[in-house]
Design a protein around this motif. Structure first.
Motif, PDB file in Angstrom:
ATOM      1  N   GLY A   1       0.762  -1.200   0.131  1.00  0.00           N
ATOM      2  CA  GLY A   1       0.055  -0.102   0.149  1.00  0.00           C
ATOM      3  C   GLY A   1       0.841   1.468   0.168  1.00  0.00           C
ATOM      4  O   GLY A   1       2.062   1.161   0.210  1.00  0.00           O
TER       5      GLY A   1
ATOM      6  N   GLU B   1      -1.393   7.556   2.648  1.00  0.00           N
ATOM      7  CA  GLU B   1      -2.386   8.643   1.925  1.00  0.00           C
ATOM      8  C   GLU B   1      -1.558  10.107   1.457  1.00  0.00           C
ATOM      9  O   GLU B   1      -2.130  10.566   0.503  1.00  0.00           O
TER      10      GLU B   1
ATOM     11  N   ARG C   1      -4.445   1.486   0.806  1.00  0.00           N
ATOM     12  CA  ARG C   1      -4.473   1.466   2.142  1.00  0.00           C
ATOM     13  C   ARG C   1      -3.139   0.708   2.556  1.00  0.00           C
ATOM     14  O   ARG C   1      -2.831  -0.296   2.199  1.00  0.00           O
TER      15      ARG C   1
ATOM     16  N   LYS D   1      -3.031  -3.070   3.121  1.00  0.00           N
ATOM     17  CA  LYS D   1      -3.918  -3.785   2.402  1.00  0.00           C
ATOM     18  C   LYS D   1      -3.675  -3.665   1.010  1.00  0.00           C
ATOM     19  O   LYS D   1      -4.264  -4.756   0.222  1.00  0.00           O
TER      20      LYS D   1
END
Length: 324
Positions: A123, A126, A169, A172
Motif C-alpha cells: 500500500g 495517503e 491503504r 491492504k
C-alpha cells in the motif's frame, strides 16, 4: 554501454514528454478487451509464480481510442509496480469494465472504459497519493526505479482525454484505475497512413476539425486526408473562428459537441449564420432529435459516435460541386 545510455535517455525523454502531454501518439480504435487478453501471457511471464494473477473482462466493452505502444507500456508499468509492492505471496487483479462517472475536472457523468490493476501489497500512505504521479518520485529503494512510470501513465491518459485514479491503504494494497473515453471515432477502416482513393478527386476539399482532445482531432483529420481533404485543427470555438476568419475557401466544419466553454452546438449555430457556405457536421453520442430540438440545427449533419471513415465519406459526398 553507450547504446544503453542512449536508450535510457530516450526512455527518459519519452516519459517526460508523456507527462507533459506532448508524446507523439498514433491513436487507433481498439477493442481493449482483446488487448488485455492478448497481453495476459506477457504479464504472467513477468510475475513470479508466488503471486496469483486474476484477469476479468466484462462483456460489451465499447471501443476506445488508444496508442497501442503507449497502452502496452502503461499496463506493463502498472503490473510491475503491483509485483514489486507484494512481498511473498499475494494477488494481482487486472479488471476491465465500463463505469459511468464524472471526469475529475467536472462535467456531466459519462461512460468510461476502466482498466484497473489491483494488488494485495504494502500500500501507499495517503499523504503520498498525489506525489506518486509526479516525475522522478518513487517509493522504491535507490536504483530500483526511475519514478517515471506513473507520471507517464497520467500524461498519456490526459493526452487522449482520460484520467487515472489511485486508491490505497497501507498494509491492504493498491488499486490504480485507468479511465479511457469511449472512442468518438472508428479508425478500423483506415489502413495505416496510406491515403485511400479520394472521395472527391475533382477538387480537394478544405476541412476544419474542432475537438478539445488532440488525439481525437488528429485521427479525424487523418481520415479526412485519406478522403482527399486538406485539414486544419482547432481545439475550441475561439481557435475555430480565428482559422475561419483567416483561411479562405473552407468547405466543411466537423466539431465535437461537448467541449469546455463554448459547445459545438453553439459554434455550429453561429458559423451557419456567419458563413452559410460552410457545411457543418457535429460528432455526438446523443441522438439527433435530442440535440436539434429547439436549436434550429436542421441544416447541420449529425455523425453518431464512434465516427467512421464511411460516415465522413458520406458527409463529403453531400457537398455541392463547384460550377465549371
Amino acid at each position: 554501454e553507450a547504446r544503453d545510455a542512449v536508450m535510457r535517455g530516450k526512455s527518459l525523454n519519452d516519459s517526460l514528454l508523456a507527462f507533459a502531454g506532448k508524446s507523439k501518439l498514433t491513436p487507433q480504435t481498439a477493442d481493449l478487451g482483446r488487448f488485455v487478453q492478448a497481453w495476459a501471457p506477457f504479464v504472467r511471464r513477468a510475475i513470479p509464480s508466488r503471486i496469483k494473477i486474476e484477469i476479468g473482462v466484462d462483456e460489451g466493452i465499447p471501443p476506445v481510442l488508444i496508442d497501442a505502444a503507449m497502452a502496452e507500456s502503461c499496463l506493463l508499468n502498472l503490473a510491475l509496480n503491483a509485483r514489486d509492492a507484494i512481498e511473498g505471496s499475494g494477488t494481482i487483479r487486472i479488471m476491465l469494465s465500463v463505469i459511468e462517472r464524472e471526469h475529475p475536472s467536472g462535467g456531466p457523468p459519462q461512460a468510461w472504459v476502466c482498466l484497473s490493476v489491483a494488488d494485495t501489497g504494502s500500500g501507499v500512505p495517503e499523504h503520498l497519493h498525489e506525489q506518486v504521479f509526479q516525475p522522478f518520485f518513487t517509493t522504491r529503494s535507490p536504483g530500483q526505479g526511475s519514478g517515471l512510470g506513473l507520471s507517464r501513465v497520467r500524461g498519456y491518459l490526459e493526452q487522449i482525454g482520460g484520467f487515472v485514479t489511485l486508491s490505497s491503504r497501507v498494509g491492504k494494497g493498491t488499486t490504480i484505475a485507468m479511465f479511457f473515453p469511449v472512442s468518438p471515432v472508428d479508425t478500423r477502416e483506415v489502413e495505416g497512413d496510406v491515403p485511400a482513393t479520394p472521395a472527391i478527386p475533382e477538387k480537394r476539399k478544405k476541412a476544419l476539425v474542432v475537438d478539445d482532445t488532440p488525439a481525437v482531432a488528429r485521427v479525424v483529420a487523418r481520415m479526412l486526408a485519406s478522403l482527399g481533404c486538406d485539414t486544419l485543427i482547432a481545439a475550441n470555438g475561439k481557435e475555430a473562428r480565428e482559422i475561419i476568419n483567416r483561411e479562405s475557401g473552407l468547405d466543411l466544419l466537423i466539431s465535437d459537441v461537448v467541449m469546455p466553454g463554448e459547445s459545438g452546438v453553439d459554434l455550429a449555430c453561429d458559423i451557419s449564420k456567419t458563413h452559410p457556405s460552410i457545411r457543418i457536421a457535429l460528432m455526438s453520442g446523443y441522438s439527433q432529435e435530442k440535440l436539434s430540438a429547439g436549436e434550429g440545427l436542421t441544416e447541420i449533419v449529425f455523425l453518431a459516435k464512434p465516427v467512421s471513415r464511411a460516415q465522413l465519406k458520406a458527409f463529403i459526398l453531400t457537398l455541392p460541386e463547384p460550377m465549371p
